[in-house]
Enzyme design. Structure first.
Site, PDB file in Angstrom:
ATOM      1  N   ASN A 187       0.868  -1.173   0.000  1.00 16.71           N
ATOM      2  CA  ASN A 187       0.000   0.000   0.000  1.00 16.71           C
ATOM      3  C   ASN A 187       0.906   1.224   0.000  1.00 16.71           C
ATOM      4  O   ASN A 187       1.475   1.580   1.023  1.00 16.71           O
ATOM      5  CB  ASN A 187      -0.905  -0.010   1.245  1.00 16.71           C
ATOM      6  N   TRP A 188       1.017   1.847  -1.186  1.00 16.73           N
ATOM      7  CA  TRP A 188       1.953   2.972  -1.309  1.00 16.73           C
ATOM      8  C   TRP A 188       1.380   4.278  -0.768  1.00 16.73           C
ATOM      9  O   TRP A 188       2.087   5.301  -0.760  1.00 16.73           O
ATOM     10  CB  TRP A 188       2.363   3.137  -2.782  1.00 16.73           C
ATOM     11  N   LYS A 189       0.106   4.275  -0.391  1.00 15.37           N
ATOM     12  CA  LYS A 189      -0.515   5.505   0.137  1.00 15.37           C
ATOM     13  C   LYS A 189      -0.252   6.652  -0.856  1.00 15.37           C
ATOM     14  O   LYS A 189      -0.288   6.420  -2.053  1.00 15.37           O
ATOM     15  CB  LYS A 189      -0.010   5.780   1.559  1.00 15.37           C
ATOM     16  N   HIS A 205      -9.517   1.572   4.719  1.00 13.11           N
ATOM     17  CA  HIS A 205      -8.246   1.722   5.445  1.00 13.11           C
ATOM     18  C   HIS A 205      -8.458   2.670   6.626  1.00 13.11           C
ATOM     19  O   HIS A 205      -9.249   3.615   6.544  1.00 13.11           O
ATOM     20  CB  HIS A 205      -7.172   2.260   4.501  1.00 13.11           C
ATOM     21  N   GLU A 224      -6.772   5.055   7.654  1.00 15.62           N
ATOM     22  CA  GLU A 224      -6.552   6.466   7.315  1.00 15.62           C
ATOM     23  C   GLU A 224      -7.796   7.063   6.668  1.00 15.62           C
ATOM     24  O   GLU A 224      -8.115   8.229   6.864  1.00 15.62           O
ATOM     25  CB  GLU A 224      -5.311   6.596   6.415  1.00 15.62           C
ATOM     26  N   GLU A 260      -5.435  -4.434  10.656  1.00 14.84           N
ATOM     27  CA  GLU A 260      -4.400  -3.415  10.861  1.00 14.84           C
ATOM     28  C   GLU A 260      -4.696  -2.658  12.145  1.00 14.84           C
ATOM     29  O   GLU A 260      -5.513  -1.722  12.147  1.00 14.84           O
ATOM     30  CB  GLU A 260      -4.391  -2.426   9.689  1.00 14.84           C
ATOM     31  N   GLY A 264       2.589   2.796  10.787  1.00 14.57           N
ATOM     32  CA  GLY A 264       3.559   3.883  10.635  1.00 14.57           C
ATOM     33  C   GLY A 264       4.252   4.274  11.921  1.00 14.57           C
ATOM     34  O   GLY A 264       4.889   5.326  11.999  1.00 14.57           O
ATOM     35  N   SER A 316       3.465  -1.623  10.403  1.00 13.72           N
ATOM     36  CA  SER A 316       4.914  -1.688  10.622  1.00 13.72           C
ATOM     37  C   SER A 316       5.524  -3.046  10.247  1.00 13.72           C
ATOM     38  O   SER A 316       6.444  -3.521  10.917  1.00 13.72           O
ATOM     39  CB  SER A 316       5.257  -1.317  12.063  1.00 13.72           C
ATOM     40  N   GLY A 344       2.962  -0.914   4.282  1.00  9.03           N
ATOM     41  CA  GLY A 344       3.023   0.501   3.921  1.00  9.03           C
ATOM     42  C   GLY A 344       4.457   0.923   3.636  1.00  9.03           C
ATOM     43  O   GLY A 344       5.030   0.571   2.604  1.00  9.03           O
TER      44      GLY A 344
HETATM   45  P1  13P Z   1       3.088   0.837   7.671  1.00 10.74           P
HETATM   46  O1  13P Z   1       3.584  -0.492   7.120  1.00 10.74           O
HETATM   47  O2  13P Z   1       3.830   2.009   7.101  1.00 10.74           O
HETATM   48  O3  13P Z   1       2.971   0.808   9.153  1.00 10.74           O
HETATM   49  O4  13P Z   1       1.574   0.994   7.089  1.00 10.74           O
HETATM   50  C1  13P Z   1       0.693  -0.055   7.251  1.00 10.74           C
HETATM   51  C2  13P Z   1      -0.508   0.217   6.457  1.00 10.74           C
HETATM   52  O5  13P Z   1      -1.277   1.114   6.769  1.00 10.74           O
HETATM   53  C3  13P Z   1      -0.751  -0.616   5.269  1.00 10.74           C
HETATM   54  O6  13P Z   1      -2.030  -0.393   4.758  1.00 10.74           O
END
Ligand code: 13P
Length: 256
Positions: free
Chosen positions: A9-11, A95, A97, A167, A173, A213, A234
């Site tokens: 997931n590159w956001k 997600h 976020e 998650e 993050g 993470s 992520g």
């Molecule tokens: P991180 O791997 O950066 O913690 O993000 C996880 C995430 O939100 C994947 O969708």
């Protein structure tokens, strides 16, 4: 036996140029990896270019969000059939976020899921508790609500093809990931509810993956937990070598 499922997931990272360069670099590295499902979810502007760069490879492509209506006066939104038309096969829905920053709820997640399935996209639906909820010992109650309301009206066949990403919000993050015991408990609980509400066959086929993470140095421990079927990655998926290591280390032991 469920094939491990590893999704990037590159956001909101990478330009079209950077996204295509990444795929061109990793594609030959993973060409012989047939025992892991590999998916990349770039920002929307790169979905079609990444589909083209990954054409005829073992890399699948996902969008990170969608709207539930087919078309209409919804400025800034894209629909499930529009995503399908790009050649992407997956879409991330709900997600944390999007829930936390953009007001998504279990109800909107449900509408999006239903529309994605109708367009023959495979949803990667995200669930998970916040730190407050974990500290109040509400984790399993929150997961129950997210599964019950989010997946309302879905059939056993839908569940069999679904990817559920657990998650924990406090692990995203932050560099702080769930312990194997915490992840194991949540995943076993999710699988149990899917079995109870949608039947054993569907629950056995549904992928339940972990996110928060995930890195090359913790994927082996996480992937070895019985009900963890892979990861939604992520930050660590933005680097070709790092993502490749995660894929390699999540392969079933016998094949490595
Ligand atoms: P991180 O791997 O950066 O913690 O993000 C996880 C995430 O939100 C994947 O969708």
């Amino acid at each position: 036996m469920r094939t491990p499922f590893i999704a990037a997931n590159w956001k909101m990272y990478k330009t079209v140029h950077e996204a295509v360069a990444f795929v061109k670099e990793i594609r030959p590295m993973v060409k012989d990896v047939h025992d892991v499902e590999i998916v990349i979810a770039p920002p929307l502007t790169s979905v079609r270019p990444v589909v083209e760069a990954a054409h005829a490879s073992n890399i699948g492509v996902a969008a990170q969000n969608m709207y539930w209506e087919r078309e209409g006066a919804f400025t800034g939104e894209v629909s499930a059939p529009m995503i399908k038309e790009t050649g992407a096969e997956y879409v991330i829905i709900g997600h944390s976020e999007r829930r936390g920053l953009f007001g998504e709820t279990d109800h909107t997640v449900n509408r999006k899921l239903t529309a994605a399935l109708a367009a023959q996209l495979t949803p990667i639906v995200c669930i998970g508790e916040t730190l407050d909820e974990r500290e109040r010992e509400e984790t399993l109650t929150i997961l129950d609500r997210q599964i019950k309301e989010g997946l309302d009206g879905l059939t056993a066949d839908h569940i069999a093809g679904l990817v559920v990403a657990y998650e924990p919000v406090w692990a995203i993050g932050t560099g702080r990931n769930a312990t194997p015991q915490q992840a194991g408990e949540a995943h076993a609980h999710i699988r149990g509810r899917l079995r109870q509400w949608f039947g054993g066959l569907a629950a056995d086929q549904c992928h339940v993956i972990y996110g928060g993470s995930v890195k090359a140095d913790n994927i082996r421990d996480l992937a070895s937990i019985p009900d963890v079927d892979g990861a939604l990655v992520g930050g660590a998926s933005l680097d070709v070598r790092g993502f490749f290591e995660i894929i390699t280390r999540s392969r079933p032991a016998a094949a490595v």
